[in-house]
Write a protein that holds these residues in place. Structure first.
Motif, PDB file in Angstrom:
ATOM      1  N   ARG A  64     -52.337  11.477  40.480  1.00 47.78           N
ATOM      2  CA  ARG A  64     -51.849  11.382  39.314  1.00 47.78           C
ATOM      3  C   ARG A  64     -50.305  10.900  39.551  1.00 47.78           C
ATOM      4  O   ARG A  64     -50.133  10.424  38.339  1.00 47.78           O
ATOM      5  N   TRP A  65     -49.688  11.337  40.434  1.00 47.48           N
ATOM      6  CA  TRP A  65     -47.796  10.855  40.554  1.00 47.48           C
ATOM      7  C   TRP A  65     -48.434   9.069  40.327  1.00 47.48           C
ATOM      8  O   TRP A  65     -47.081   8.127  39.925  1.00 47.48           O
ATOM      9  N   GLN A  66     -48.893   8.380  41.369  1.00 45.06           N
ATOM     10  CA  GLN A  66     -49.056   6.853  41.238  1.00 45.06           C
ATOM     11  C   GLN A  66     -49.103   6.545  39.732  1.00 45.06           C
ATOM     12  O   GLN A  66     -48.651   5.500  39.925  1.00 45.06           O
ATOM     13  N   ARG A  67     -50.467   6.781  39.722  1.00 50.25           N
ATOM     14  CA  ARG A  67     -50.932   6.019  37.838  1.00 50.25           C
ATOM     15  C   ARG A  67     -49.347   6.531  37.320  1.00 50.25           C
ATOM     16  O   ARG A  67     -49.387   5.329  36.287  1.00 50.25           O
ATOM     17  N   TYR A  68     -48.756   7.906  36.886  1.00 53.45           N
ATOM     18  CA  TYR A  68     -47.834   7.941  36.095  1.00 53.45           C
ATOM     19  C   TYR A  68     -46.646   6.549  36.432  1.00 53.45           C
ATOM     20  O   TYR A  68     -46.429   6.212  35.411  1.00 53.45           O
ATOM     21  N   THR A  69     -46.601   6.747  37.886  1.00 54.76           N
ATOM     22  CA  THR A  69     -45.243   5.213  37.954  1.00 54.76           C
ATOM     23  C   THR A  69     -46.182   4.280  37.468  1.00 54.76           C
ATOM     24  O   THR A  69     -45.058   2.873  37.881  1.00 54.76           O
ATOM     25  N   THR A  70     -47.003   4.259  38.338  1.00 58.00           N
ATOM     26  CA  THR A  70     -47.053   2.627  37.726  1.00 58.00           C
ATOM     27  C   THR A  70     -47.172   2.108  35.619  1.00 58.00           C
ATOM     28  O   THR A  70     -47.159   1.547  36.172  1.00 58.00           O
ATOM     29  N   ARG A  72     -45.286   3.239  34.873  1.00 61.20           N
ATOM     30  CA  ARG A  72     -43.823   3.269  33.491  1.00 61.20           C
ATOM     31  C   ARG A  72     -43.526   2.318  33.942  1.00 61.20           C
ATOM     32  O   ARG A  72     -42.818   1.931  33.361  1.00 61.20           O
ATOM     33  N   LYS A  73     -43.924   1.169  35.276  1.00 62.09           N
ATOM     34  CA  LYS A  73     -43.304   0.348  35.498  1.00 62.09           C
ATOM     35  C   LYS A  73     -43.752  -0.614  34.914  1.00 62.09           C
ATOM     36  O   LYS A  73     -43.441  -1.807  34.192  1.00 62.09           O
TER      37      LYS A  73
END
Length: 158
Positions: A64-70, A72-73
């Motif tokens: 979930r954190w990886q999907r969120y940061t991706t 945002r990028k």
């Protein structure tokens, strides 16, 4: 109670287990052993379920954190592309306005020359005064618009 020949009479623990009214939790007997084993199994199953779900939760949190940061990028990259598009579109106008600047200067020079002389042609007799007044008034309005266009050009192109 009557029993058949060769059949054993049920034990007191079996009779107590079969009778729901007499169920009690005690520290002795078959009931306590069965209850303790059941509690142990439920406890182990609960810990297994907790640990299994905890591992899945932690794994999902990482995804979930990886999907969120991706996301945002990607959003920041999209804004950057939009800004680049706006810069490119504004650059087209600025390059064209730099071409129009000298033309505006020449037109204003001609307008000033006509104002100084008072009429456009000096070789021939002048037109009637009312026509010259209308002509000079239109020339003044045109020069005002040309001065405004030059002012806006310098603001837009610089």
């Amino acid at each position: 109670s009557s029993t058949r020949a060769g059949a054993r009479a049920p034990s007191a623990a079996a009779v107590a287990w079969a009778d729901p009214i007499s169920w009690e939790v005690s520290s002795s007997g078959c009931q306590a052993d069965m209850l303790g084993a059941t509690v142990g199994k439920v406890k182990n199953a609960g810990l297994l379920g907790w640990n299994y779900n905890r591992a899945n939760y932690k794994y999902d949190q990482g995804l979930r954190w990886q999907r969120y940061t991706t996301g945002r990028k990607m959003a920041m990259a999209q804004v950057g592309m939009f800004r680049q598009d706006v810069t490119d579109l504004a650059g087209v106008s600025m390059s064209k306005l730099k071409v129009y600047g000298p033309i505006y200067g020449i037109v204003i020079t001609v307008c000033v020359t006509v104002f100084v002389e008072g009429r456009s042609g000096l070789k021939f007799p002048g037109p009637p005064v009312f026509i010259s007044a209308i002509y000079l008034q239109c020339l003044c309005i045109g020069m005002s618009f040309m001065a405004l266009a030059t002012w806006l050009l310098f603001h837009a192109a610089m």
